[in-house]
Design a protein around this motif. Structure first.
Motif, mmCIF file in Angstrom:
data_model
loop_
_atom_site.group_PDB
_atom_site.id
_atom_site.type_symbol
_atom_site.label_atom_id
_atom_site.label_comp_id
_atom_site.label_asym_id
_atom_site.label_seq_id
_atom_site.Cartn_x
_atom_site.Cartn_y
_atom_site.Cartn_z
ATOM 1 N N TYR A 60 15.181 8.181 -2.660
ATOM 2 C CA TYR A 60 14.210 7.424 -3.442
ATOM 3 C C TYR A 60 12.954 8.264 -3.664
ATOM 4 O O TYR A 60 12.359 8.786 -2.713
ATOM 5 C CB TYR A 60 13.870 6.134 -2.708
ATOM 6 N N ALA A 61 12.538 8.404 -4.929
ATOM 7 C CA ALA A 61 11.383 9.250 -5.255
ATOM 8 C C ALA A 61 10.534 8.593 -6.348
ATOM 9 O O ALA A 61 10.467 9.072 -7.480
ATOM 10 C CB ALA A 61 11.850 10.628 -5.711
ATOM 11 N N PRO A 62 9.851 7.490 -6.024
ATOM 12 C CA PRO A 62 8.998 6.818 -7.015
ATOM 13 C C PRO A 62 7.677 7.559 -7.207
ATOM 14 O O PRO A 62 7.359 8.500 -6.471
ATOM 15 C CB PRO A 62 8.767 5.445 -6.371
ATOM 16 N N SER A 63 6.893 7.088 -8.141
ATOM 17 C CA SER A 63 5.627 7.751 -8.461
ATOM 18 C C SER A 63 4.628 7.670 -7.317
ATOM 19 O O SER A 63 3.752 8.530 -7.189
ATOM 20 C CB SER A 63 5.013 7.125 -9.714
ATOM 21 N N PHE A 64 4.732 6.636 -6.456
ATOM 22 C CA PHE A 64 3.734 6.486 -5.407
ATOM 23 C C PHE A 64 4.077 7.269 -4.134
ATOM 24 O O PHE A 64 3.298 7.278 -3.183
ATOM 25 C CB PHE A 64 3.520 5.003 -5.050
ATOM 26 N N GLY A 65 5.233 7.917 -4.085
ATOM 27 C CA GLY A 65 5.605 8.730 -2.931
ATOM 28 C C GLY A 65 5.574 10.210 -3.276
ATOM 29 O O GLY A 65 5.470 10.601 -4.440
ATOM 30 N N ARG A 66 5.687 11.048 -2.243
ATOM 31 C CA ARG A 66 5.700 12.484 -2.468
ATOM 32 C C ARG A 66 7.131 12.999 -2.311
ATOM 33 O O ARG A 66 7.581 13.301 -1.213
ATOM 34 C CB ARG A 66 4.774 13.186 -1.482
ATOM 35 N N GLY A 67 7.843 13.071 -3.425
ATOM 36 C CA GLY A 67 9.218 13.541 -3.389
ATOM 37 C C GLY A 67 10.148 12.508 -2.795
ATOM 38 O O GLY A 67 9.743 11.385 -2.486
ATOM 39 N N PRO A 68 11.426 12.847 -2.620
ATOM 40 C CA PRO A 68 12.384 11.913 -2.031
ATOM 41 C C PRO A 68 11.940 11.490 -0.632
ATOM 42 O O PRO A 68 11.414 12.304 0.141
ATOM 43 C CB PRO A 68 13.688 12.706 -1.982
ATOM 44 N N TRP A 225 3.820 9.408 2.190
ATOM 45 C CA TRP A 225 4.555 8.148 2.113
ATOM 46 C C TRP A 225 3.932 7.024 2.926
ATOM 47 O O TRP A 225 3.692 5.940 2.404
ATOM 48 C CB TRP A 225 6.005 8.360 2.587
ATOM 49 N N THR A 226 3.707 7.273 4.205
ATOM 50 C CA THR A 226 3.300 6.206 5.113
ATOM 51 C C THR A 226 1.942 5.640 4.721
ATOM 52 O O THR A 226 0.960 6.378 4.585
ATOM 53 C CB THR A 226 3.240 6.731 6.564
ATOM 54 N N LEU A 227 1.885 4.317 4.546
ATOM 55 C CA LEU A 227 0.644 3.634 4.213
ATOM 56 C C LEU A 227 0.108 2.941 5.454
ATOM 57 O O LEU A 227 0.807 2.163 6.106
ATOM 58 C CB LEU A 227 0.882 2.607 3.098
ATOM 59 N N ARG A 228 -1.164 3.225 5.772
ATOM 60 C CA ARG A 228 -1.802 2.693 6.968
ATOM 61 C C ARG A 228 -3.048 1.887 6.598
ATOM 62 O O ARG A 228 -3.605 2.040 5.507
ATOM 63 C CB ARG A 228 -2.213 3.829 7.911
ATOM 64 N N SER A 229 -3.480 1.053 7.530
ATOM 65 C CA SER A 229 -4.739 0.338 7.338
ATOM 66 C C SER A 229 -5.890 1.342 7.373
ATOM 67 O O SER A 229 -5.914 2.267 8.184
ATOM 68 C CB SER A 229 -4.924 -0.716 8.435
ATOM 69 N N ALA A 230 -6.842 1.162 6.477
ATOM 70 C CA ALA A 230 -7.954 2.110 6.363
ATOM 71 C C ALA A 230 -8.832 2.119 7.612
ATOM 72 O O ALA A 230 -9.489 3.128 7.899
ATOM 73 C CB ALA A 230 -8.791 1.780 5.133
ATOM 74 N N THR A 231 -8.836 1.026 8.367
ATOM 75 C CA THR A 231 -9.682 0.938 9.548
ATOM 76 C C THR A 231 -8.945 1.274 10.841
ATOM 77 O O THR A 231 -9.557 1.285 11.915
ATOM 78 C CB THR A 231 -10.259 -0.482 9.678
ATOM 79 N N GLY A 232 -7.632 1.500 10.750
ATOM 80 C CA GLY A 232 -6.844 1.743 11.953
ATOM 81 C C GLY A 232 -6.416 0.478 12.666
ATOM 82 O O GLY A 232 -5.851 0.540 13.776
ATOM 83 N N CYS A 233 -6.660 -0.675 12.054
ATOM 84 C CA CYS A 233 -6.273 -1.940 12.682
ATOM 85 C C CYS A 233 -4.753 -2.128 12.624
ATOM 86 O O CYS A 233 -4.051 -1.466 11.866
ATOM 87 C CB CYS A 233 -6.962 -3.115 12.003
#
Length: 260
Positions: A60-68, A225-233
Motif C-alpha cells: 500500500y502506497a497512498p499519498s499520505f505515506g512514504r512509499g509502500p 507512516w506512523t501518526l502520533r499525538s502531537a503532545t505525546g499523550c
C-alpha cells in the motif's frame, strides 16, 4: 468510488471479515509483555498466507505515506494512533497497543482494529480512552441503518467522543470498503446528522473512532507512516467493518464466538 455488493459478494465479505477478526484475536492473545512488534508482523504475514488471503497493507502506497507500507499489520503503541509501522520495540507492562488489520480474500476486503493494554497494569487514562472508542463505535454502528446518511453515523460517533471530553480529529476516519480497502464515502468521526451519502443495502463501511487524550493534532514519525499525538499523550482506536442490510447494520469483523 462507492460499491454496492450483491449477495454473492456480501457472502464473501462475511468470510473475509471473520478471517480478520480471527487473526486479530490470535495476535491479541500472543501480544504480551516481552513481545516484539516485528514478531507480531511476522505472525500476521504467516496467518494471512495460511488462509490463502492477501495483505491490503504490504504494498500500500497512498499519498499520505512514504512509499509502500512494507508490513502486514499496523502496530500503534501508546502515543501512536494510526498507521503504526512495526519496528524493533519490545512491549512493556501497561503499554496501550493498537492492532489494525485489513486483508482481502476472494476479491473482497475487510478492515478492523482493536486497542488493549498489555500485561497486568490498567492505567485509568488508557482504560477510559479504549472505552470511549468502543462506545463510539457501537453508537456509529447503531446509526448505520438503510435510509440514514453518513452524517448520522459521524454525529453518533462524535457525540460519544465529545461527551467523554476528547478532541476529535477529522483528517482520518472511516471509509467505504469492498473490492479495495479504501473507498468512498469518507466517514468522519464527527459531523452533522442528515448530511452526506444515503446508506443502501449492500454498502460496506469500515467505521473507526480514534482519539488522543488531550489534542486533535497529529505528527508523523520519521518512518513516514506512523501518526502520533502531537503532545505525546496516549491514544486509542477501535474499528469494525459493517454491511448495511435491509434489517440494519451487520458487523462482519466480530469474533466467531460473538456472532449470533
Amino acid at each position: 468510488m462507492i460499491e454496492i455488493l450483491n449477495p454473492t459478494l456480501l457472502a464473501r465479505a462475511r468470510e473475509t471479515g471473520a478471517l480478520v477478526a480471527d487473526i486479530l484475536q490470535t495476535l491479541r492473545s500472543r501480544s504480551t509483555v516481552g513481545t516484539n512488534l516485528l514478531d507480531i508482523d511476522e505472525w500476521t504475514r504467516s496467518l494471512i498466507a495460511e488462509a490463502g488471503a492477501q495483505s491490503c497493507y504490504v504494498d500500500y502506497a497512498p499519498s499520505f505515506g512514504r512509499g509502500p507500507f512494507g508490513h502486514y499489520v499496523c502496530t500503534g503503541v501508546n502515543d501512536a494512533v494510526l498507521h503504526g509501522r512495526p519496528h524493533d520495540y519490545t512491549l512493556a507492562d501497561g503499554d496501550l497497543l493498537t492492532l489494525d488489520l485489513a486483508v482481502s480474500r476472494n476479491g473482497v476486503a475487510a478492515d478492523a482494529a482493536v486497542s488493549f493494554i498489555v500485561g497486568d497494569s490498567r492505567p485509568p487514562q488508557s482504560v477510559a480512552l479504549i472505552d470511549a472508542t468502543e462506545r463510539a463505535l457501537a453508537a456509529g454502528i447503531a446509526a448505520a441503518r438503510p435510509g440514514a446518511r453518513v452524517g448520522d453515523i459521524s454525529h453518533a460517533i462524535g457525540t460519544v467522543l465529545g461527551e467523554a471530553g476528547y478532541p476529535v480529529n477529522t483528517e482520518f476516519g472511516g471509509h467505504g470498503i469492498g473490492s479495495t480497502m479504501h473507498q468512498d464515502p469518507h466517514v468522519a468521526n464527527t459531523g452533522r446528522p442528515g448530511r452526506g451519502y444515503k446508506l443502501r443495502p449492500g454498502l460496506l463501511l469500515a467505521l473507526e473512532p480514534w482519539v488522543m487524550a488531550d489534542t486533535a493534532e497529529l505528527v508523523t514519525d520519521a518512518d513516514g507512516w506512523t501518526l502520533r499525538s502531537a503532545t505525546g499523550c496516549r491514544t486509542a482506536h477501535s474499528e469494525h467493518t459493517i454491511a448495511i442490510t435491509d434489517d440494519g447494520p451487520e458487523i462482519l469483523t466480530l469474533l466467531r464466538s460473538s456472532r449470533g
